[in-house]
Design a protein around this motif. Structure first.
Motif, mmCIF file in Angstrom:
data_model
loop_
_atom_site.group_PDB
_atom_site.id
_atom_site.type_symbol
_atom_site.label_atom_id
_atom_site.label_comp_id
_atom_site.label_asym_id
_atom_site.label_seq_id
_atom_site.Cartn_x
_atom_site.Cartn_y
_atom_site.Cartn_z
ATOM 1 N N TYR A 39 1.129 -2.253 4.136
ATOM 2 C CA TYR A 39 -0.052 -1.560 3.627
ATOM 3 C C TYR A 39 -0.143 -1.699 2.111
ATOM 4 O O TYR A 39 -1.213 -2.013 1.563
ATOM 5 C CB TYR A 39 0.003 -0.082 4.012
ATOM 6 N N HIS A 40 0.981 -1.495 1.418
ATOM 7 C CA HIS A 40 0.977 -1.609 -0.040
ATOM 8 C C HIS A 40 0.722 -3.047 -0.479
ATOM 9 O O HIS A 40 0.044 -3.280 -1.488
ATOM 10 C CB HIS A 40 2.309 -1.108 -0.607
ATOM 11 N N ARG A 48 -2.941 -3.625 -0.054
ATOM 12 C CA ARG A 48 -3.688 -2.876 -1.074
ATOM 13 C C ARG A 48 -3.574 -3.562 -2.434
ATOM 14 O O ARG A 48 -4.547 -3.620 -3.193
ATOM 15 C CB ARG A 48 -3.146 -1.443 -1.144
ATOM 16 N N HIS A 78 -5.921 -6.436 -2.497
ATOM 17 C CA HIS A 78 -7.294 -5.995 -2.706
ATOM 18 C C HIS A 78 -7.556 -5.687 -4.180
ATOM 19 O O HIS A 78 -8.582 -6.113 -4.740
ATOM 20 C CB HIS A 78 -7.571 -4.740 -1.873
ATOM 21 N N GLN A 79 -6.624 -4.973 -4.797
ATOM 22 C CA GLN A 79 -6.794 -4.621 -6.203
ATOM 23 C C GLN A 79 -6.835 -5.869 -7.074
ATOM 24 O O GLN A 79 -7.621 -5.954 -8.032
ATOM 25 C CB GLN A 79 -5.646 -3.697 -6.657
ATOM 26 N N GLU A 108 -10.899 7.475 0.954
ATOM 27 C CA GLU A 108 -11.156 6.083 1.319
ATOM 28 C C GLU A 108 -12.558 5.660 0.887
ATOM 29 O O GLU A 108 -12.753 4.579 0.321
ATOM 30 C CB GLU A 108 -10.994 5.898 2.831
#
Length: 466
Positions: free
Chosen positions: A233-234, A237, A240-241, A281
């Motif tokens: 998940y990290h 993420r 995405h960032q 979210e």
């Protein structure tokens, strides 16, 4: 723990030393050979937790996940809470030390970080074990569901101690305000600690059962799976960032006059979203929308974005294509969700006079209505190389004047309420070496998003943001 300067503040150093001394006092009875110390339990649990500290370094466990081992360490807290259920307080405090001291930390102030990590865990376990004993917790005579009460209380005690210490070190090392440091600490961690407490109790019961310690180890399998999912998940993420940052940086390079504008629109969009009670979210999605709302400028000729002087009607029509260009760029980026609609429609107006499709009122996606207000607000308040920014109060008055015709009144009201509690820093989007002196051009006559050394007329009675 991250000091702003080169040296750790004296208060932070004193906090770490004090915590270490307190932890040593708590663990001292076990080291002195207290008769209640069960070394046959303490040593395997201490070794097990030390192994758990090393586990996140394995690539399959998310070695490159943000925060490294520290981010994944809480997944293995059931091992520590099992020690709190199986051992007396002094021995439980001692059980966390080997793993905490051997665990991975950031290179800066590494020895101090290890000391702090070991001390905070030792103190938290000492408190958890005390609470478990005071409430009559007994692994050998566990009767469910009553046995859950002391275990849950021990987990919450551990959570409370860790939250208090973590908040204090933020105050001492990073000079955060106490309100900021402790706000939400317990609420965020209570849920995971409750799960850890139940799992730790189950480990302790199996440890004392006829099946022995080996059976207790099987409970770590689902925790390892959780750790792996947490790392993935990290990692996702972070990707995405990185995507958002790269796209935003490309826009800043393309249009130097509005550099940093996207980040600020993202922050203002977050203020509006939170004021409206949107979940985290969706708030994050709106932040992405604000950052990328002008992404379509990558498709606009640079000479138009940097043109000095008024735009011709044909040039303005070319620039007004940027929402559609932006939407085409992000069409295939699934994680952006409704941010894609915000990018396409952030120049629509409530009365139908906007572009690209002339949508009216509720036809405009809610995310686009949020970004439209945030966009216009930052355009008016940020200083550009060709004009000075307006005061926040003046910008809000202009937004309120245009509410209903150009902007959604609900979004405007939300931003006004949010800015009563949050300061909005003055922003400079470009070089000020040739900035003109303040002028008395009314706000409605400014075209804040279109570069050039002079104010450009916009439709009467509106705030224009090309």
């Amino acid at each position: 723990m991250r000091a702003r300067g080169a040296e750790l503040p004296a208060v932070a150093r004193a906090t770490v030393v004090s915590a270490a001394l307190a932890a040593a006092l708590c663990a001292a009875p076990a080291l002195e050979g207290h008769k209640e110390t069960e070394w046959a339990v303490l040593l395997p649990l201490a070794a097990l937790y030390a192994v758990c500290e090393y586990a996140p370094r394995c690539p399959l466990m998310g070695r490159r996940a943000p925060g490294g081992a520290a981010a994944l360490r809480p997944v293995f807290f059931p091992v520590l809470l099992a020690a709190a259920c199986l051992l007396p307080p002094s021995a439980a405090a001692l059980g966390a030390l080997p793993g905490a001291l051997a665990g991975r930390v950031e290179p800066r102030h590494a020895s101090t970080r290890r000391m702090w990590q070991a001390s905070r865990l030792a103190l938290a376990l000492f408190a958890a074990s005390h609470v478990y004993g005071l409430l009559g917790g007994s692994v050998r005579q566990a009767v469910f569901p009553l046995a859950l009460v002391p275990a849950v209380a021990a987990a919450l005690a551990m959570c409370a101690v860790l939250g208090a210490l973590d908040g204090w070190i933020l105050v001492a090392a990073e000079r955060c305000s106490p309100r900021t440091a402790w706000r939400g600490q317990f609420a965020r961690q209570a849920g995971p600690h409750l799960v850890h407490g139940v799992t730790g109790l189950m480990m302790a019961v199996l440890w004392r059962s006829a099946y022995g310690p080996v059976a207790a180890l099987f409970l770590l399998l689902p925790m390892c799976i959780c750790s792996w999912i947490f790392a993935q998940y990290h990692r996702e993420r972070t990707a995405h960032q990185a995507t958002i940052r790269a796209l935003a940086h490309a826009v800043d390079i393309k249009d130097r006059y509005t550099r940093g504008h996207g980040e600020r629109v993202g922050r203002a969009s977050v203020l509006i979203a939170r004021e409206l009670g949107m979940d985290e979210e969706r708030t994050e999605t709106l932040r992405f929308a604000g950052i990328l709302h002008d992404l379509g400028k990558l498709g606009v000729p640079t000479r138009l974005l940097r043109k000095d002087g008024p735009l011709t009607p044909q040039e303005r029509r070319v620039i007004e294509l940027h929402p559609e260009y932006g939407h085409e760029i992000v069409r295939g980026i699934g994680f952006l969700g409704e941010a894609r609609a915000a990018i396409l429609h952030h120049h629509e107006r409530m009365d139908g006079s906007g572009y690209p499709y002339g949508l009216v009122g509720g036809q405009i996606p809610e995310a686009a209505r949020v970004v439209a207000v945030a966009d216009a607000f930052d355009a008016m308040t940020s200083t550009r190389s060709y004009r000075r920014g307006r005061p926040v109060s003046a910008a809000l008055e202009e937004l309120e004047r245009c509410a209903g015709s150009q902007f959604d009144p609900r979004m405007v009201a939300a931003l006004v309420r949010a800015l009563r509690r949050h300061e909005w820093p003055a922003a400079v989007s470009a070089d000020l070496s040739h900035i003109p002196a303040p002028h008395n051009v009314p706000l409605e006559a400014l075209d804040p998003q279109t570069p050039g050394p002079q104010a450009r007329p916009s439709p009467s009675g509106s705030v224009s943001a090309v």
